[in-house]
Design a protein around this motif. Sequence first.
Motif, PDB file in Angstrom:
ATOM      1  N   PHE A 127       0.836  -1.208   0.000  1.00 40.94           N
ATOM      2  CA  PHE A 127       0.000   0.000   0.000  1.00 40.94           C
ATOM      3  C   PHE A 127       0.869   1.256   0.000  1.00 40.94           C
ATOM      4  O   PHE A 127       0.568   2.230  -0.680  1.00 40.94           O
ATOM      5  N   ALA A 128       1.952   1.224   0.769  1.00 48.82           N
ATOM      6  CA  ALA A 128       2.864   2.366   0.777  1.00 48.82           C
ATOM      7  C   ALA A 128       3.397   2.606  -0.634  1.00 48.82           C
ATOM      8  O   ALA A 128       3.449   3.741  -1.108  1.00 48.82           O
ATOM      9  N   ALA A 129       3.761   1.519  -1.319  1.00 49.15           N
ATOM     10  CA  ALA A 129       4.294   1.655  -2.679  1.00 49.15           C
ATOM     11  C   ALA A 129       3.244   2.245  -3.618  1.00 49.15           C
ATOM     12  O   ALA A 129       3.562   3.048  -4.502  1.00 49.15           O
ATOM     13  N   MET A 130       2.004   1.868  -3.418  1.00 49.88           N
ATOM     14  CA  MET A 130       0.947   2.348  -4.314  1.00 49.88           C
ATOM     15  C   MET A 130       0.660   3.836  -4.130  1.00 49.88           C
ATOM     16  O   MET A 130       0.230   4.512  -5.051  1.00 49.88           O
ATOM     17  N   PHE A 131       0.869   4.339  -2.915  1.00 47.41           N
ATOM     18  CA  PHE A 131       0.566   5.747  -2.640  1.00 47.41           C
ATOM     19  C   PHE A 131       1.816   6.625  -2.704  1.00 47.41           C
ATOM     20  O   PHE A 131       1.720   7.845  -2.669  1.00 47.41           O
ATOM     21  N   ASN A 132       2.982   5.994  -2.782  1.00 44.30           N
ATOM     22  CA  ASN A 132       4.225   6.750  -2.710  1.00 44.30           C
ATOM     23  C   ASN A 132       4.491   7.552  -3.987  1.00 44.30           C
ATOM     24  O   ASN A 132       4.219   7.103  -5.089  1.00 44.30           O
ATOM     25  N   VAL A 133       5.034   8.754  -3.802  1.00 41.44           N
ATOM     26  CA  VAL A 133       5.439   9.582  -4.936  1.00 41.44           C
ATOM     27  C   VAL A 133       6.963   9.581  -4.993  1.00 41.44           C
ATOM     28  O   VAL A 133       7.619   9.762  -3.965  1.00 41.44           O
ATOM     29  N   ILE A 134       7.510   9.345  -6.177  1.00 39.31           N
ATOM     30  CA  ILE A 134       8.964   9.390  -6.317  1.00 39.31           C
ATOM     31  C   ILE A 134       9.361  10.725  -6.932  1.00 39.31           C
ATOM     32  O   ILE A 134       8.850  11.111  -7.975  1.00 39.31           O
ATOM     33  N   GLY A 135      10.256  11.417  -6.277  1.00 39.73           N
ATOM     34  CA  GLY A 135      10.685  12.726  -6.749  1.00 39.73           C
ATOM     35  C   GLY A 135      10.827  13.656  -5.561  1.00 39.73           C
ATOM     36  O   GLY A 135      10.733  13.238  -4.420  1.00 39.73           O
ATOM     37  N   SER A 136      11.081  14.935  -5.824  1.00 36.64           N
ATOM     38  CA  SER A 136      11.262  15.869  -4.726  1.00 36.64           C
ATOM     39  C   SER A 136       9.912  16.452  -4.333  1.00 36.64           C
ATOM     40  O   SER A 136       9.547  17.535  -4.768  1.00 36.64           O
ATOM     41  N   VAL A 137       9.172  15.712  -3.544  1.00 32.55           N
ATOM     42  CA  VAL A 137       7.888  16.199  -3.054  1.00 32.55           C
ATOM     43  C   VAL A 137       8.176  17.167  -1.923  1.00 32.55           C
ATOM     44  O   VAL A 137       9.269  17.202  -1.391  1.00 32.55           O
ATOM     45  N   GLY A 159      -8.181  14.455 -11.994  1.00 31.77           N
ATOM     46  CA  GLY A 159      -8.002  15.071 -10.681  1.00 31.77           C
ATOM     47  C   GLY A 159      -6.574  15.527 -10.452  1.00 31.77           C
ATOM     48  O   GLY A 159      -5.704  15.336 -11.316  1.00 31.77           O
ATOM     49  N   ASN A 160      -6.353  16.172  -9.303  1.00 32.81           N
ATOM     50  CA  ASN A 160      -5.007  16.596  -8.934  1.00 32.81           C
ATOM     51  C   ASN A 160      -4.355  15.549  -8.053  1.00 32.81           C
ATOM     52  O   ASN A 160      -5.013  14.935  -7.227  1.00 32.81           O
ATOM     53  N   TRP A 161      -3.060  15.374  -8.236  1.00 37.19           N
ATOM     54  CA  TRP A 161      -2.364  14.385  -7.421  1.00 37.19           C
ATOM     55  C   TRP A 161      -2.236  14.890  -5.985  1.00 37.19           C
ATOM     56  O   TRP A 161      -2.260  16.084  -5.729  1.00 37.19           O
ATOM     57  N   VAL A 162      -2.121  13.945  -5.068  1.00 39.33           N
ATOM     58  CA  VAL A 162      -2.067  14.262  -3.644  1.00 39.33           C
ATOM     59  C   VAL A 162      -0.772  13.698  -3.066  1.00 39.33           C
ATOM     60  O   VAL A 162      -0.333  12.624  -3.459  1.00 39.33           O
ATOM     61  N   ASN A 163      -0.185  14.463  -2.171  1.00 36.06           N
ATOM     62  CA  ASN A 163       0.953  13.937  -1.419  1.00 36.06           C
ATOM     63  C   ASN A 163       0.406  13.085  -0.279  1.00 36.06           C
ATOM     64  O   ASN A 163      -0.002  13.596   0.753  1.00 36.06           O
ATOM     65  N   TRP A 164       0.362  11.763  -0.477  1.00 45.49           N
ATOM     66  CA  TRP A 164      -0.323  10.891   0.484  1.00 45.49           C
ATOM     67  C   TRP A 164       0.527  10.604   1.713  1.00 45.49           C
ATOM     68  O   TRP A 164       0.064  10.802   2.839  1.00 45.49           O
ATOM     69  N   ILE A 165       1.735  10.112   1.502  1.00 45.71           N
ATOM     70  CA  ILE A 165       2.507   9.640   2.663  1.00 45.71           C
ATOM     71  C   ILE A 165       3.939  10.152   2.667  1.00 45.71           C
ATOM     72  O   ILE A 165       4.711   9.805   3.545  1.00 45.71           O
ATOM     73  N   ASN A 166       4.285  10.982   1.676  1.00 44.71           N
ATOM     74  CA  ASN A 166       5.674  11.429   1.612  1.00 44.71           C
ATOM     75  C   ASN A 166       5.926  12.589   2.561  1.00 44.71           C
ATOM     76  O   ASN A 166       5.022  13.043   3.265  1.00 44.71           O
ATOM     77  N   SER A 167       7.169  13.056   2.560  1.00 43.41           N
ATOM     78  CA  SER A 167       7.537  14.182   3.391  1.00 43.41           C
ATOM     79  C   SER A 167       6.631  15.366   3.073  1.00 43.41           C
ATOM     80  O   SER A 167       6.405  15.696   1.912  1.00 43.41           O
ATOM     81  N   MET A 175      -4.083   9.542   7.103  1.00 44.78           N
ATOM     82  CA  MET A 175      -5.224   8.824   7.670  1.00 44.78           C
ATOM     83  C   MET A 175      -6.004   8.108   6.565  1.00 44.78           C
ATOM     84  O   MET A 175      -6.446   6.977   6.749  1.00 44.78           O
ATOM     85  N   PHE A 176      -6.159   8.788   5.430  1.00 48.99           N
ATOM     86  CA  PHE A 176      -6.911   8.198   4.316  1.00 48.99           C
ATOM     87  C   PHE A 176      -6.249   6.896   3.862  1.00 48.99           C
ATOM     88  O   PHE A 176      -6.919   5.880   3.671  1.00 48.99           O
ATOM     89  N   VAL A 177      -4.927   6.943   3.711  1.00 47.09           N
ATOM     90  CA  VAL A 177      -4.204   5.744   3.269  1.00 47.09           C
ATOM     91  C   VAL A 177      -4.384   4.620   4.292  1.00 47.09           C
ATOM     92  O   VAL A 177      -4.704   3.480   3.944  1.00 47.09           O
ATOM     93  N   LEU A 178      -4.211   4.970   5.562  1.00 49.61           N
ATOM     94  CA  LEU A 178      -4.320   3.959   6.618  1.00 49.61           C
ATOM     95  C   LEU A 178      -5.714   3.349   6.656  1.00 49.61           C
ATOM     96  O   LEU A 178      -5.870   2.127   6.739  1.00 49.61           O
TER      97      LEU A 178
END
Lengths: 314, 297
Positions: A127-137, A159-167, A175-178
């Motif tokens: 799940f972390a991998a699915m929500f993770n963004v790679i790059g300089s968030v 839609g617009n992308w969301v910073n789900w779990i990154n810095s 909370m949404f991801v969890l």
Amino acid sequence: MVESKQQWKAWLYLSPAIVLLLIFTVWPIINTVAMAFMEDYSGLAKIGGDTAFRFGIGNFAKVVQNADFQQALINTVLLCVISVPISTILALLIAVALHAIKPLQKALQTIFFLPYVTNSIAIGMVFAAMFNVIGSVGTRRPLISSYGIVNDIIRFFGGNWVNWINSGSEHWANMFVLITYIVWNALPFKILILLGGLTGINKQYYEAAKVDSTPRWRVLTRITVPLLSPMLAYVVITGFIGGFKEYTSIVGIFGESMGPVHAKGSMNTMVGLIYDSLASNNQGRASAAALILFGIILVVTLINLWVSKKHVHY
Amino acid sequence: MSQSVMKVMQGRDLRKTSARQKITHILSQAGIYLFLLLMAAIVLFPFYWMIISSLKSLVEYRLSPPTFWPMQALFSNYADAFTTASLGVLFKNTMIVGLVSTLLSLVITIFTAFAFARLQFKGKELLFAALLATMMIPGELFTITNYATVTHLNITGTYTVLIVPFLVSVFYIYLLRQNFLQIPNELYLAAKVDGTSDMKYLWKVMVPLSLPTLISITILKMMGAWNSYIWPRLVANDPEHRLITNGLRNAFTDTTGDVNYPVQMAAVALVSLPLFLVFVFLRKYIMSGVSRSGIKG
């Protein structure tokens, strides 16, 4: 009349279980309750703990006043209150739908049970991998190489992308991801129980409804749900108990830091807090926190039982 | 005459409504299937994503938009995962702890359930009620003191500490006792008349008759060892005794950012594989055990 020889034999059969239960179940109940009232007690002299203490309710006061505890309590309550209704309603709909079909029923049932036999840490990493963004968030002008599959799907629908779990991600996104993960994880058990309940309902109710050409929705709310209410109460109660003990799913998604990189511990739960106190060698405070958790679970279960007494048809 | 006309017209009416009913039935069935297939796709998606990600190269994984099937299946990720997480040792440790604790736990459960189901002794009901009452208490409460106990006993960092504290499960005792009670008492009395010892009767009659329950217990217990995380991390977190779940988390500490996800997903897939195999072959036992318990592994 009971022969004394048989008495003796019975205790012989019971002895391994009794000995182990005395050491690892009965003694902990006594000792943990006692330690909860031993202020500033670390207990483990062996690993450098302070065994000096005085009796009092200071541990409870310290736990409750702790800002981390308040955050953990909010997190735990929030994830319970949101995830239990969602997973229960979804499971009910899926169970009812599964019950209404013939071909593919077994195959689909198997698929819906699949998340049950998973390792919650391992799949949490997926799940972390699915929500993770790679790059300089998190920087002002983020340079993204991969938005992650969930964001890709959102972007696909405009839609617009969301910073789900990154810095730099916000608490609601974490909370949404969890909660998504917890709901996904909670579905199999609930579907299994509810489907079991559905097969036990007398078919005559449905035939009567058919004769009266009752609409599907009314059949669901007036026949299925009331007759299924004991099972619904059961899955809600176990859902709340499981929710209050949530811990490993967070470790799966966020790692042992219990939160995104910039806000470590922000996703901590009650159980996480107990283990933090243990890790910092504070047995007294850990015990107090465990008793508080036990009390909360007891109260919530009693409320659930009280509510279900009013609405459950046996 | 008019009556027969009426009948014919009624017949037409009925046929019309039945045709309409058929159409609504087909439509609603289609809706139900659509809903179920959509939900099934959502449920399966993480597994699908895990597997295809585990086969991608790091470059391909970082592509945006992503590929939904690896351009070139890279099985070396699995070899990398195996060495990075030293999965071999973790598999071995988990199997040792799982097998030994399951075996001992089964023996203890069988003896205890037998005593509660067939033997007579003072305070039987009271003791059983007390056992059931302990099931309400959250495990964390036990963990705190047990951690202190095993530290004092100086057995942290051993297989023993991973096995012994969890040998007795009140729930399994309860499950097996219920099963034992269903076996007619006449059988027991007949065996007594024949002079069969209790021990022989237990192993030759009761255990074989309760095999499905015993298999359920075995699977749930093995899955428990496979998935346990909190206790092993607390008491045996050294590389020689680490269990699989704990080892996985230890080997891949970063969950976000620019992680080498393909290798990480390969490790996750390897850890998940035995569970899937158990599920495929022994689904019946898991589901019957779970529906009676409500506990996770």
